[in-house]
Design a protein around this motif. Sequence first.
Motif, short mmCIF file in Angstrom:
data_model
loop_
_atom_site.label_atom_id
_atom_site.label_comp_id
_atom_site.label_asym_id
_atom_site.label_seq_id
_atom_site.Cartn_x
_atom_site.Cartn_y
_atom_site.Cartn_z
N GLY A 1 0.58 0.17 -9.52
CA GLY A 1 0.65 1.42 -10.27
C GLY A 1 -0.68 1.80 -10.88
N ILE A 2 -1.38 0.83 -11.45
CA ILE A 2 -2.70 1.09 -12.04
C ILE A 2 -3.67 1.58 -10.97
N THR A 3 -3.63 0.94 -9.81
CA THR A 3 -4.53 1.33 -8.72
C THR A 3 -4.28 2.78 -8.30
N LEU A 4 -3.01 3.14 -8.16
CA LEU A 4 -2.69 4.50 -7.73
C LEU A 4 -2.91 5.54 -8.83
N PHE A 5 -2.77 5.13 -10.08
CA PHE A 5 -2.93 6.07 -11.19
C PHE A 5 -4.38 6.24 -11.60
N SER A 6 -5.23 5.30 -11.20
CA SER A 6 -6.64 5.33 -11.58
C SER A 6 -7.46 6.14 -10.58
N PRO A 7 -8.76 6.31 -10.84
CA PRO A 7 -9.63 7.00 -9.88
C PRO A 7 -9.70 6.32 -8.51
N LEU A 8 -9.29 5.07 -8.41
CA LEU A 8 -9.28 4.39 -7.11
C LEU A 8 -8.32 5.04 -6.12
N SER A 9 -7.35 5.81 -6.62
CA SER A 9 -6.39 6.47 -5.73
C SER A 9 -7.06 7.53 -4.86
N GLY A 10 -8.28 7.94 -5.22
CA GLY A 10 -8.99 8.93 -4.43
C GLY A 10 -9.59 8.38 -3.15
N VAL A 11 -9.57 7.06 -2.99
CA VAL A 11 -10.09 6.44 -1.76
C VAL A 11 -9.15 6.81 -0.61
N PRO A 12 -9.67 7.39 0.48
CA PRO A 12 -8.80 7.79 1.60
C PRO A 12 -7.98 6.61 2.13
N GLY A 13 -6.71 6.85 2.34
CA GLY A 13 -5.81 5.83 2.87
C GLY A 13 -5.25 4.87 1.83
N MET A 14 -5.69 4.99 0.57
CA MET A 14 -5.24 4.06 -0.47
C MET A 14 -3.73 4.17 -0.69
N THR A 15 -3.18 5.37 -0.61
CA THR A 15 -1.74 5.56 -0.84
C THR A 15 -0.93 4.81 0.21
N ILE A 16 -1.32 4.94 1.46
CA ILE A 16 -0.58 4.25 2.54
C ILE A 16 -0.76 2.74 2.43
N PHE A 17 -1.96 2.31 2.10
CA PHE A 17 -2.20 0.88 1.92
C PHE A 17 -1.33 0.33 0.80
N MET A 18 -1.28 1.01 -0.33
CA MET A 18 -0.48 0.54 -1.46
C MET A 18 1.01 0.63 -1.14
N ALA A 19 1.43 1.61 -0.31
CA ALA A 19 2.83 1.69 0.10
C ALA A 19 3.25 0.44 0.85
N SER A 20 2.37 -0.06 1.74
CA SER A 20 2.70 -1.28 2.47
C SER A 20 2.80 -2.47 1.52
N PHE A 21 1.96 -2.50 0.51
CA PHE A 21 1.97 -3.55 -0.51
C PHE A 21 3.31 -3.49 -1.27
N VAL A 22 3.73 -2.29 -1.69
CA VAL A 22 4.99 -2.12 -2.42
C VAL A 22 6.16 -2.60 -1.57
N VAL B 1 10.45 4.30 -3.00
CA VAL B 1 9.14 4.84 -3.37
C VAL B 1 8.12 4.51 -2.28
N GLY B 2 8.11 3.26 -1.82
CA GLY B 2 7.17 2.84 -0.78
C GLY B 2 7.34 3.63 0.51
N LEU B 3 8.59 3.93 0.88
CA LEU B 3 8.84 4.70 2.09
C LEU B 3 8.41 6.16 1.95
N CYS B 4 8.45 6.70 0.74
CA CYS B 4 8.05 8.08 0.49
C CYS B 4 6.54 8.25 0.32
N MET B 5 5.84 7.18 -0.01
CA MET B 5 4.42 7.29 -0.35
C MET B 5 3.52 7.84 0.76
N PRO B 6 3.76 7.54 2.05
CA PRO B 6 2.89 8.14 3.07
C PRO B 6 2.91 9.67 3.04
N PHE B 7 4.03 10.27 2.69
CA PHE B 7 4.13 11.72 2.61
C PHE B 7 3.34 12.26 1.41
N MET B 8 3.08 11.40 0.45
CA MET B 8 2.34 11.82 -0.75
C MET B 8 0.86 12.04 -0.46
#
Length: 194
Positions: free
Chosen positions: A47-68, A139-146
């Motif tokens: 959550g911290i990673t996605l809520f922080s400025p690190l979420s601007g890294v391309p592909g971070m959302t999909i990477f974190m979705a796999s982690f979740v 949430v993890g399944l929906c994150m790629p669409f985000m």
Amino acid sequence: MNQPLQNLEQLLDRIGGLARNNDQVSIGMVVESIGSRSFGPLLMLIGITLFSPLSGVPGMTIFMASFVLLIAVQMLMGRKQFWLPHYILDRSVGRGKLQKALDWLSKPAQGIDRVLKPRLTFLVNNGGDYGIAALCVVVGLCMPFMELVPFSSSAAGLALLTLGLALVVHDGLLVLLALAIFGATFTLVIVNIQ
């Protein structure tokens, strides 16, 4: 062995200690420092990673979705020790970027920790944690669409951070808040994709 985390400030302090001692901090290092059986702190980390400025890294959302998904599914299966593949554990971020994100989060963390306390504990204990894990799978399944809707992954990160905090401090009110955040985020994504 590290003491269990009790709040958000302790999580940030533990990660900050890694940043002070290493030029690059990998996810594996963070998982080892917080404990590989700690579902709440791992959710807080995501959550911290996605809520922080690190979420601007391309592909971070999909990477974190796999982690979740990896963690939530293992929790639903009742595993006592989480397994994570090396491609996740080996991912790292530089000391400067990590410290910037931690500095950005420190003030809000102090304020959040002041209001947290155990309440509505039935939502996080005695099977409630399985409901949280099931929600995390959704949430993890929906994150790629985000990736398609700006700032929606940050809102999902806030929901995951809230769920992680709920598990750490046994605050069921936070589970309800996370449901509201995710519901609003899901609605935003559906409206913007159509």
